[in-house]
Scaffold this active site. Structure first.
Site, PDB file in Angstrom:
ATOM      1  N   TYR A  73      -1.176  -1.165  10.054  1.00  0.00           N
ATOM      2  CA  TYR A  73      -1.607  -1.513   8.654  1.00  0.00           C
ATOM      3  C   TYR A  73      -0.095  -0.955   7.823  1.00  0.00           C
ATOM      4  O   TYR A  73       0.351  -1.671   7.131  1.00  0.00           O
ATOM      5  CB  TYR A  73      -2.597  -0.975   8.247  1.00  0.00           C
ATOM      6  CG  TYR A  73      -3.029  -0.922   6.936  1.00  0.00           C
ATOM      7  CD1 TYR A  73      -3.766  -2.310   6.242  1.00  0.00           C
ATOM      8  CD2 TYR A  73      -2.603   0.110   5.975  1.00  0.00           C
ATOM      9  CE1 TYR A  73      -3.910  -2.277   4.965  1.00  0.00           C
ATOM     10  CE2 TYR A  73      -2.933  -0.271   4.594  1.00  0.00           C
ATOM     11  CZ  TYR A  73      -3.656  -1.261   3.990  1.00  0.00           C
ATOM     12  OH  TYR A  73      -3.879  -1.374   2.721  1.00  0.00           O
TER      13      TYR A  73
ATOM     14  N   SER B 169       0.887  -1.070   0.132  1.00  0.00           N
ATOM     15  CA  SER B 169       0.013  -0.010   0.129  1.00  0.00           C
ATOM     16  C   SER B 169       0.930   1.414   0.094  1.00  0.00           C
ATOM     17  O   SER B 169       1.938   1.400   0.509  1.00  0.00           O
ATOM     18  CB  SER B 169      -0.722   0.084   1.364  1.00  0.00           C
ATOM     19  OG  SER B 169      -1.541   1.479   1.478  1.00  0.00           O
TER      20      SER B 169
HETATM   21  N1  LIG Z   1      -8.545  -0.383  -1.189  1.00  0.00           N
HETATM   22  C1  LIG Z   1      -7.697   0.425  -1.010  1.00  0.00           C
HETATM   23  O1  LIG Z   1      -7.403   1.517  -1.142  1.00  0.00           O
HETATM   24  C2  LIG Z   1      -6.422  -0.312  -0.728  1.00  0.00           C
HETATM   25  C3  LIG Z   1      -5.961  -1.783  -0.502  1.00  0.00           C
HETATM   26  N2  LIG Z   1      -4.762  -1.929  -0.552  1.00  0.00           N
HETATM   27  C4  LIG Z   1      -4.625  -3.321  -0.287  1.00  0.00           C
HETATM   28  O2  LIG Z   1      -5.470  -4.219  -1.364  1.00  0.00           O
HETATM   29  C5  LIG Z   1      -5.719  -5.392  -0.680  1.00  0.00           C
HETATM   30  C6  LIG Z   1      -7.252  -5.665  -0.923  1.00  0.00           C
HETATM   31  O3  LIG Z   1      -7.784  -4.834   0.104  1.00  0.00           O
HETATM   32  P1  LIG Z   1      -9.447  -4.300  -0.328  1.00  0.00           P
HETATM   33  O4  LIG Z   1      -9.823  -4.882  -1.491  1.00  0.00           O
HETATM   34  O5  LIG Z   1      -9.238  -2.923  -0.394  1.00  0.00           O
HETATM   35  O6  LIG Z   1      -9.872  -4.623   1.080  1.00  0.00           O
HETATM   36  P2  LIG Z   1     -10.973  -6.067   1.226  1.00  0.00           P
HETATM   37  O7  LIG Z   1     -11.151  -6.150   2.759  1.00  0.00           O
HETATM   38  O8  LIG Z   1     -12.254  -5.977   0.462  1.00  0.00           O
HETATM   39  O9  LIG Z   1     -10.386  -7.206   0.653  1.00  0.00           O
HETATM   40  C7  LIG Z   1      -9.498  -7.882   1.777  1.00  0.00           C
HETATM   41  C8  LIG Z   1      -9.856  -9.436   1.404  1.00  0.00           C
HETATM   42  O10 LIG Z   1      -8.858 -10.526   1.880  1.00  0.00           O
HETATM   43  C9  LIG Z   1      -9.536 -11.304   2.991  1.00  0.00           C
HETATM   44  N3  LIG Z   1      -9.048 -11.682   4.050  1.00  0.00           N
HETATM   45  C10 LIG Z   1      -8.819 -10.815   5.219  1.00  0.00           C
HETATM   46  N4  LIG Z   1      -8.474 -11.545   6.141  1.00  0.00           N
HETATM   47  C11 LIG Z   1      -8.034 -12.778   5.673  1.00  0.00           C
HETATM   48  C12 LIG Z   1      -7.516 -13.798   6.206  1.00  0.00           C
HETATM   49  N5  LIG Z   1      -7.315 -13.846   7.649  1.00  0.00           N
HETATM   50  N6  LIG Z   1      -7.723 -15.087   5.508  1.00  0.00           N
HETATM   51  C13 LIG Z   1      -8.060 -14.948   4.233  1.00  0.00           C
HETATM   52  N7  LIG Z   1      -8.497 -13.993   3.750  1.00  0.00           N
HETATM   53  C14 LIG Z   1      -8.728 -12.840   4.495  1.00  0.00           C
HETATM   54  C15 LIG Z   1     -10.848 -10.670   3.172  1.00  0.00           C
HETATM   55  O11 LIG Z   1     -12.078 -11.464   3.697  1.00  0.00           O
HETATM   56  C16 LIG Z   1     -11.191  -9.867   1.973  1.00  0.00           C
HETATM   57  O12 LIG Z   1     -12.131 -10.530   0.908  1.00  0.00           O
HETATM   58  C17 LIG Z   1      -5.127  -5.560   0.519  1.00  0.00           C
HETATM   59  O13 LIG Z   1      -4.031  -6.286   0.669  1.00  0.00           O
HETATM   60  C18 LIG Z   1      -5.150  -4.139   1.197  1.00  0.00           C
HETATM   61  O14 LIG Z   1      -4.331  -3.766   2.066  1.00  0.00           O
HETATM   62  C19 LIG Z   1      -3.635  -1.300  -0.694  1.00  0.00           C
HETATM   63  C20 LIG Z   1      -3.652  -0.129  -1.064  1.00  0.00           C
HETATM   64  C21 LIG Z   1      -4.978   0.621  -1.161  1.00  0.00           C
HETATM   65  C1  LIG Z   2      -7.858   0.575   5.259  1.00  0.00           C
HETATM   66  C2  LIG Z   2      -7.286   1.522   4.655  1.00  0.00           C
HETATM   67  N1  LIG Z   2      -7.803   2.835   4.964  1.00  0.00           N
HETATM   68  C3  LIG Z   2      -7.181   3.707   4.373  1.00  0.00           C
HETATM   69  C4  LIG Z   2      -6.211   3.747   3.321  1.00  0.00           C
HETATM   70  C5  LIG Z   2      -5.807   2.530   2.845  1.00  0.00           C
HETATM   71  C6  LIG Z   2      -6.373   1.351   3.673  1.00  0.00           C
HETATM   72  O1  LIG Z   2      -6.226   0.236   3.143  1.00  0.00           O
HETATM   73  C7  LIG Z   2      -4.879   2.751   2.227  1.00  0.00           C
HETATM   74  O2  LIG Z   2      -4.383   1.739   1.589  1.00  0.00           O
HETATM   75  O3  LIG Z   2      -4.537   3.689   1.746  1.00  0.00           O
HETATM   76  C8  LIG Z   2      -5.523   4.636   2.560  1.00  0.00           C
END
Ligand SMILES: NC(=O)C1=CN([C@@H]2O[C@H](COP(=O)(O)OP(=O)(O)OC[C@H]3O[C@@H](n4cnc5c(N)ncnc54)[C@H](O)[C@@H]3O)[C@@H](O)[C@H]2O)C=CC1
Ligand SMILES: Cc1ncc2c(c1O)C(=O)OC2
Length: 249
Positions: free
Chosen positions: A156, A143
């Site tokens: 995080y 991230s």
């Molecule tokens: N949405 C954003 O702004 C950003 C997200 N990210 C990263 O992108 C990735 C996806 O995040 P998002 O789609 O935003 O969030 P999200 O919460 O929708 O997706 C995360 C997924 O991982 C799964 N997960 C969580 N804990 C788990 C576990 N213990 N075992 C198996 N699966 C598990 C969740 O059920 C979910 O489907 C993450 O690594 C997040 O840190 C990075 C930068 C920005």
């Molecule tokens: C949970 C969450 N909150 C804010 C932010 C992020 C995030 O994953 C991120 O990656 O950029 C800002």
């Protein structure tokens, strides 16, 4: 039809929803067979079903990154249908982990975030390596908050900094097996998980980008496809911010 990932079998963790779902879908669109893994059993089944209905070849497995036995069992099951050609370490605790300053942060939550985001990424990669063919690519989803130090998101941010550093170390070891591993650092992206983020925070990001405006999952998928594909065959141990050119300072 020629796709970037024709004939490859790719594992995506955290694929039930959010960015992971978009990564799984775009891999399938590029000709891959996709193995979708997530802890959310019901949502995973629905998401996998929706992609199968579109004609894609999808497997789905429930996995818990906090449980090494669950990880090993899942990869043993994946191994029964043969080798794999790529892995996207996308699953992470990204929701409900922020909003508290470091003074008030719950130490137990710190442990859970580090356990899933850092140790979980290692355990999944370790389980996947014996299945990965030479020439495979691994993509770790970090991230950009780890690059500029987003406040009130400390555990995080620390976990994603560790993922970036781990990527570099693993690249040297996995290079011996001709497996590549890289990280991407997305900026704040519009998914269900970031709906809770206050409007001012979204504004800060959107105004700070060289490419001003909201970041959508579709803005992130291309980097993952490229890093999984043979087009990036001499790229390893790298970090690619995918954030519209967010200005850090
Ligand atoms: N949405 C954003 O702004 C950003 C997200 N990210 C990263 O992108 C990735 C996806 O995040 P998002 O789609 O935003 O969030 P999200 O919460 O929708 O997706 C995360 C997924 O991982 C799964 N997960 C969580 N804990 C788990 C576990 N213990 N075992 C198996 N699966 C598990 C969740 O059920 C979910 O489907 C993450 O690594 C997040 O840190 C990075 C930068 C920005
Ligand atoms: C949970 C969450 N909150 C804010 C932010 C992020 C995030 O994953 C991120 O990656 O950029 C800002």
């Amino acid at each position: 039809m020629h796709g970037l990932l024709d004939g490859k079998r790719i594992v995506v963790t955290g694929a039930a929803r959010g960015l992971g779902f978009h990564f799984a879908k775009s891999c399938a669109e590029q000709g891959a067979m996709v193995v979708m893994c997530d802890i959310l059993a019901g949502e995973l089944a629905e998401s996998a079903h929706s992609l199968r209905e579109q004609g894609y070849r999808i497997e789905d497995y429930v996995i818990d990154l906090a449980d090494s036995a669950s990880i090993d069992a899942t990869f043993a099951a994946i191994a029964e249908s043969g080798a794999i050609d790529g892995l996207v370490n996308n699953a992470a605790m990204a929701t409900g982990v922020g909003g508290k300053n470091m003074i008030d942060y719950d130490p137990d939550l710190w442990d859970r975030v580090m356990n899933v985001n850092v140790k979980g990424t290692w355990l999944v990669t370790r389980a996947a390596v014996p299945l990965l063919r030479e020439g495979s690519g691994i993509v770790n989803v970090a991230s950009d908050t780890a690059l500029w130090g987003a406040p009130r998101l400390m555990a995080y941010v620390a976990s994603k900094g560790a993922v970036i550093a781990m990527t570099r170390s693993m690249a040297r070891e996995l290079g011996e097996k001709r497996i590549r591993i890289n990280a991407i650092a997305p900026g704040l992206t519009r998914v269900e998980a970031t709906e809770y983020v206050p409007a001012e925070r979204h504004q800060l990001y959107e105004n700070g980008r060289a490419l001003a405006g909201a970041q959508q999952p579709e803005d992130v998928t291309g980097s993952v496809l490229w890093l999984l594909s043979d087009l990036s065959g001499f790229v390893t141990g790298q970090l690619i911010p995918v954030n519209g050119g967010f200005i850090f300072n």
